[in-house]
Design a protein around this motif. Structure first.
Motif, PDB file in Angstrom:
ATOM      1  N   PRO A   1      -4.243   9.197 -32.419  1.00 35.27           N
ATOM      2  CA  PRO A   1      -2.789   9.328 -32.574  1.00 35.27           C
ATOM      3  C   PRO A   1      -2.149   9.618 -31.228  1.00 35.27           C
TER       4      PRO A   1
ATOM      5  N   ARG B   1       6.219   4.576 -36.501  1.00 32.01           N
ATOM      6  CA  ARG B   1       5.881   5.999 -36.623  1.00 32.01           C
ATOM      7  C   ARG B   1       6.145   6.544 -38.024  1.00 32.01           C
TER       8      ARG B   1
ATOM      9  N   ASN C   1      -0.564   8.739 -36.571  1.00 36.07           N
ATOM     10  CA  ASN C   1       0.458   9.792 -36.542  1.00 36.07           C
ATOM     11  C   ASN C   1       1.179   9.910 -37.883  1.00 36.07           C
TER      12      ASN C   1
END
Length: 358
Positions: free
Chosen positions: A171, A196, A294
């Motif tokens: 990430p 994201r 992430n």
């Protein structure tokens, strides 16, 4: 017969309720070449070897070769009961190339597990991921060939193992995320926020547009797997999207050059990001797929289960847990630290007989 994609210069003629296939270059033009009759079933190795011979491949071409099986497997994809997505088909084509390069004209009956193991180990010395993908594609082909089509009578992949999974794409660090949020502009910024906060692969992020919005989320079949997740549009992404032009088509359009105004392909978007990454040392090591990690870790920290995250991101539960191992370990460690501090405080503040602390 199920519909199949025929190669260039091959055409079908239906007569008397039967299908006949021919190879002829320049058909219908003054420079038409010789008309060559092909076998009647385009789902057999014999058909594809006849095509290659008509194209100018010289010398004997045995019908039971690995190359012939790969050809037959690829042409059979539209007829499979369990359909392969376009993304899976592209991946299989790519990772069957090393198999073809190594053994194209060798009889399939002579390929043994020791040969497959040696090839996979050789590829894996440099790129374990590519070795695993090559083995997976070859296993899928052999399973098909050993099935009802009966084009093989043994499994040369039996006992051949994949390389152990690595940690996957890391990430982005908090510093990298902060830098992107503060400095990315234009289409790069839009791609960053979509990736994201939806956790989609770059091949899907470039396709997202207003028509994919569905009651507060995005719903779009993934190109690689065909899975249709429902990705919530979180407040951070919603605030960014409020500044974007709403029109038919994807949110991400090219901003310069001859292709200005046209949608991005995954490779083109990668190039835009990579060009920016080279300018800023802080982005070293960051890759688009890392934003997928992430997104998953963020949802895990928010308390969602692996099953819930799988539904939102379109990732298998196994992969969700793989990406979240660090997050889970950190959460467990923090819980232990919290309990330890509470115990320490309880020892320091000892209650008196009257119930008051010292």
């Amino acid at each position: 017969m199920s519909k199949v994609s025929l190669p260039p210069h091959v055409h079908k003629v239906t007569s008397g309720g039967r299908e006949y296939f021919y190879y002829q270059e320049g058909r219908g033009t003054p420079h038409a070449g010789e008309r060559i009759r092909l076998p009647n079933d385009p789902q057999t190795p014999e058909f594809w070897h006849a095509v290659r011979q008509a194209q100018g491949t010289f010398g004997p071409t045995p019908t039971g070769t690995i190359g012939a099986l790969i050809d037959a497997y690829e042409v059979a994809w539209p007829t499979l009961q369990r359909k392969l997505s376009e993304g899976t088909q592209d991946q299989y084509r790519r990772y069957l190339r090393p198999i073809r390069a190594a053994w194209e004209n060798l009889p399939a009956s002579e390929i043994r597990p020791k040969h497959v193991d040696a090839l996979i180990r050789k590829i894996g010395m440099e790129t374990p991921g590519a070795a695993n993908n090559t083995l997976d594609a070859f296993k899928a082909m052999c399973a098909w060939a050993n099935g009802p089509v009966e084009l093989m009578i043994h499994d040369p992949t039996k006992g051949v193992h994949r390389f152990a999974k690595g940690e996957g794409h890391p990430p982005w660090t908090p510093e990298q995320l902060a830098f992107a949020e503060e400095n990315f502009t234009g289409v790069l910024r839009r791609w960053y926020f979509l990736s994201r906060y939806t956790g989609q692969r770059i091949s899907d992020a470039v396709r997202l547009g207003p028509n994919d919005e569905d009651d507060g989320g995005f719903s779009l079949p993934q190109k690689k797997t065909g899975v249709r997740p429902w990705c919530p549009i979180f407040p951070e992404l919603e605030a960014e999207m409020a500044t974007w032009e709403r029109r038919p088509g994807p949110y991400l359009l090219q901003e310069e050059g001859k292709s200005k105004g046209k949608p991005f392909g995954p490779n083109q978007m990668w190039k835009v990001f990579n060009k920016e990454r080279k300018k800023h040392p802080i982005l070293e090591g960051a890759v688009p797929h890392g934003l997928r990690a992430n997104a998953v870790i963020r949802l895990r920290f928010a308390g969602y289960t692996a099953e819930q995250i799988s539904d939102m991101v379109g990732m298998s539960v196994e992969m969700v847990e793989h990406y979240c191992r660090y997050a889970d370990r950190k959460a467990s460690g923090q819980e232990v630290l919290r309990e330890f501090r509470e115990r320490q405080e309880a020892k320091i503040v000892k209650p008196l007989k009257n119930g008051k602390g010292k």
